[in-house]
Motif scaffolding. Structure first.
Motif, PDB file in Angstrom:
ATOM      1  N   MET A   2      11.268 -32.571 -24.187  1.00  0.00           N
ATOM      2  CA  MET A   2      11.486 -31.356 -23.472  1.00  0.00           C
ATOM      3  C   MET A   2      11.861 -30.262 -24.467  1.00  0.00           C
ATOM      4  SD  MET A   2      14.230 -31.057 -20.686  1.00  0.00           S
ATOM      5  CE  MET A   2      14.161 -30.055 -19.449  1.00  0.00           C
ATOM      6  N   GLN A   3      11.151 -29.191 -24.389  1.00  0.00           N
ATOM      7  CA  GLN A   3      11.323 -28.094 -25.313  1.00  0.00           C
ATOM      8  C   GLN A   3      11.675 -26.835 -24.521  1.00  0.00           C
ATOM      9  OE1 GLN A   3       7.898 -27.434 -27.637  1.00  0.00           O
ATOM     10  NE2 GLN A   3       9.096 -26.910 -29.414  1.00  0.00           N
ATOM     11  N   PHE A   4      12.729 -26.140 -25.024  1.00  0.00           N
ATOM     12  CA  PHE A   4      13.215 -24.947 -24.343  1.00  0.00           C
ATOM     13  C   PHE A   4      12.768 -23.725 -25.141  1.00  0.00           C
ATOM     14  CE2 PHE A   4      16.648 -21.911 -23.343  1.00  0.00           C
ATOM     15  CZ  PHE A   4      16.492 -21.864 -21.977  1.00  0.00           C
ATOM     16  N   SER A   5      12.090 -22.791 -24.514  1.00  0.00           N
ATOM     17  CA  SER A   5      11.570 -21.628 -25.219  1.00  0.00           C
ATOM     18  C   SER A   5      11.722 -20.385 -24.351  1.00  0.00           C
ATOM     19  CB  SER A   5      10.095 -21.855 -25.559  1.00  0.00           C
ATOM     20  OG  SER A   5       9.582 -20.701 -26.147  1.00  0.00           O
ATOM     21  N   LEU A   6      12.122 -19.296 -25.001  1.00  0.00           N
ATOM     22  CA  LEU A   6      12.244 -17.999 -24.314  1.00  0.00           C
ATOM     23  C   LEU A   6      11.243 -17.006 -24.894  1.00  0.00           C
ATOM     24  CD1 LEU A   6      16.120 -17.655 -24.317  1.00  0.00           C
ATOM     25  CD2 LEU A   6      14.687 -18.323 -22.423  1.00  0.00           C
ATOM     26  N   SER A   7      10.145 -17.502 -25.321  1.00  0.00           N
ATOM     27  CA  SER A   7       9.181 -16.705 -26.076  1.00  0.00           C
ATOM     28  C   SER A   7       8.757 -15.395 -25.410  1.00  0.00           C
ATOM     29  CB  SER A   7       7.972 -17.544 -26.458  1.00  0.00           C
ATOM     30  OG  SER A   7       7.272 -17.954 -25.324  1.00  0.00           O
ATOM     31  N   PRO A   8       8.489 -15.301 -24.141  1.00  0.00           N
ATOM     32  CA  PRO A   8       8.090 -13.981 -23.641  1.00  0.00           C
ATOM     33  C   PRO A   8       9.276 -13.013 -23.537  1.00  0.00           C
ATOM     34  CG  PRO A   8       7.950 -15.608 -21.872  1.00  0.00           C
ATOM     35  CD  PRO A   8       8.349 -16.320 -23.119  1.00  0.00           C
ATOM     36  N   TYR A   9      10.504 -13.515 -23.561  1.00  0.00           N
ATOM     37  CA  TYR A   9      11.679 -12.650 -23.351  1.00  0.00           C
ATOM     38  C   TYR A   9      12.485 -12.434 -24.633  1.00  0.00           C
ATOM     39  CZ  TYR A   9      10.559 -14.045 -18.609  1.00  0.00           C
ATOM     40  OH  TYR A   9       9.912 -14.293 -17.456  1.00  0.00           O
ATOM     41  N   TYR A  51      12.318 -10.340 -27.213  1.00  0.00           N
ATOM     42  CA  TYR A  51      12.675  -8.948 -27.521  1.00  0.00           C
ATOM     43  C   TYR A  51      13.620  -8.362 -26.479  1.00  0.00           C
ATOM     44  CZ  TYR A  51       9.365  -8.911 -31.342  1.00  0.00           C
ATOM     45  OH  TYR A  51       8.721  -9.168 -32.517  1.00  0.00           O
ATOM     46  N   TYR A  52      13.463  -8.760 -25.224  1.00  0.00           N
ATOM     47  CA  TYR A  52      14.390  -8.261 -24.192  1.00  0.00           C
ATOM     48  C   TYR A  52      15.809  -8.733 -24.464  1.00  0.00           C
ATOM     49  CZ  TYR A  52      10.168  -7.086 -21.576  1.00  0.00           C
ATOM     50  OH  TYR A  52       8.967  -6.558 -21.197  1.00  0.00           O
ATOM     51  N   ILE A  53      15.927  -9.980 -24.852  1.00  0.00           N
ATOM     52  CA  ILE A  53      17.263 -10.515 -25.169  1.00  0.00           C
ATOM     53  C   ILE A  53      17.830  -9.819 -26.401  1.00  0.00           C
ATOM     54  CG2 ILE A  53      18.495 -12.593 -25.903  1.00  0.00           C
ATOM     55  CD1 ILE A  53      16.532 -14.197 -24.165  1.00  0.00           C
ATOM     56  N   LEU A  54      17.015  -9.568 -27.398  1.00  0.00           N
ATOM     57  CA  LEU A  54      17.456  -8.859 -28.611  1.00  0.00           C
ATOM     58  C   LEU A  54      17.926  -7.447 -28.265  1.00  0.00           C
ATOM     59  CD1 LEU A  54      17.712  -8.729 -31.719  1.00  0.00           C
ATOM     60  CD2 LEU A  54      15.361  -7.856 -31.735  1.00  0.00           C
ATOM     61  N   TYR A  55      17.140  -6.717 -27.483  1.00  0.00           N
ATOM     62  CA  TYR A  55      17.516  -5.355 -27.102  1.00  0.00           C
ATOM     63  C   TYR A  55      18.789  -5.345 -26.258  1.00  0.00           C
ATOM     64  CZ  TYR A  55      12.846  -4.036 -28.722  1.00  0.00           C
ATOM     65  OH  TYR A  55      11.719  -3.843 -29.464  1.00  0.00           O
ATOM     66  N   ALA A  56      18.933  -6.297 -25.372  1.00  0.00           N
ATOM     67  CA  ALA A  56      20.138  -6.378 -24.542  1.00  0.00           C
ATOM     68  C   ALA A  56      21.366  -6.678 -25.396  1.00  0.00           C
ATOM     69  CB  ALA A  56      19.957  -7.440 -23.464  1.00  0.00           C
ATOM     70  N   SER A  57      21.198  -7.568 -26.358  1.00  0.00           N
ATOM     71  CA  SER A  57      22.349  -7.900 -27.212  1.00  0.00           C
ATOM     72  C   SER A  57      22.730  -6.716 -28.094  1.00  0.00           C
ATOM     73  CB  SER A  57      22.054  -9.150 -28.054  1.00  0.00           C
ATOM     74  OG  SER A  57      20.972  -8.908 -28.932  1.00  0.00           O
ATOM     75  N   ILE A  58      21.745  -5.952 -28.583  1.00  0.00           N
ATOM     76  CA  ILE A  58      22.043  -4.740 -29.368  1.00  0.00           C
ATOM     77  C   ILE A  58      22.753  -3.710 -28.499  1.00  0.00           C
ATOM     78  CG2 ILE A  58      20.987  -2.774 -30.562  1.00  0.00           C
ATOM     79  CD1 ILE A  58      18.892  -4.722 -31.668  1.00  0.00           C
ATOM     80  N   ALA A  59      22.288  -3.549 -27.252  1.00  0.00           N
ATOM     81  CA  ALA A  59      22.925  -2.600 -26.333  1.00  0.00           C
ATOM     82  C   ALA A  59      24.361  -3.016 -26.055  1.00  0.00           C
ATOM     83  CB  ALA A  59      22.117  -2.509 -25.047  1.00  0.00           C
TER      84      ALA A  59
END
Length: 128
Positions: free
Chosen positions: A1-8, A10-18
């Motif tokens: 089982m592999q966990f990936s957030l690949s489509p999201y 950049y959204y997570i990066l931008y949210a964390s920067i904000a």
């Protein structure tokens, strides 16, 4: 089982920067508020210290002026004390000198001896 957030990603990066920027702004606001409170709390002490420092400087200046004035007054006394002590010594060594007239005679003898010593020193310097 592999966990990936690949489509999201950049959204997570931008949210964390904000969120980081938001928390930095909140920290700066709280720090400025704390600085103002500290300044308000220490102002009475600093004004008191400044007032005491000014008073101490004034006292130091006054004491220096008084010391200079006293030195100016005592200049002649410092010059006269050795002469008076020498006259007293001449008076005590001579039993014929008695009373105020004896002190006058002792002063005359002292100044006569001083003059003769100066003349002798001048003759020796001239001879050399």
């Amino acid at each position: 089982m592999q966990f990936s957030l690949s489509p999201y990603n950049y959204y997570i990066l931008y949210a964390s920067i904000a969120l980081l920027v938001l928390f930095l702004i909140l920290t700066a606001v709280k720090a400025l508020k704390a600085v103002k409170e500290i300044k308000a709390a220490t102002d009475p002490y600093t004004t008191s210290l400044n007032r005491n420092l000014k008073l101490m400087n004034i006292k130091t200046e006054v004491m220096a002026e008084k010391r200079a004035e006293d030195a100016k007054k005592n200049k002649y006394i410092k010059l006269a004390i050795p002469i008076l002590l020498a006259i007293q010594k001449v008076y005590q060594n001579n039993d014929a000198m008695v009373g105020p007239k004896g002190y006058v005679q002792a002063a005359q003898k002292y100044f006569k001896d001083q003059k003769s010593e100066k003349d002798m020193i001048a003759k020796i310097k001239k001879a050399l």
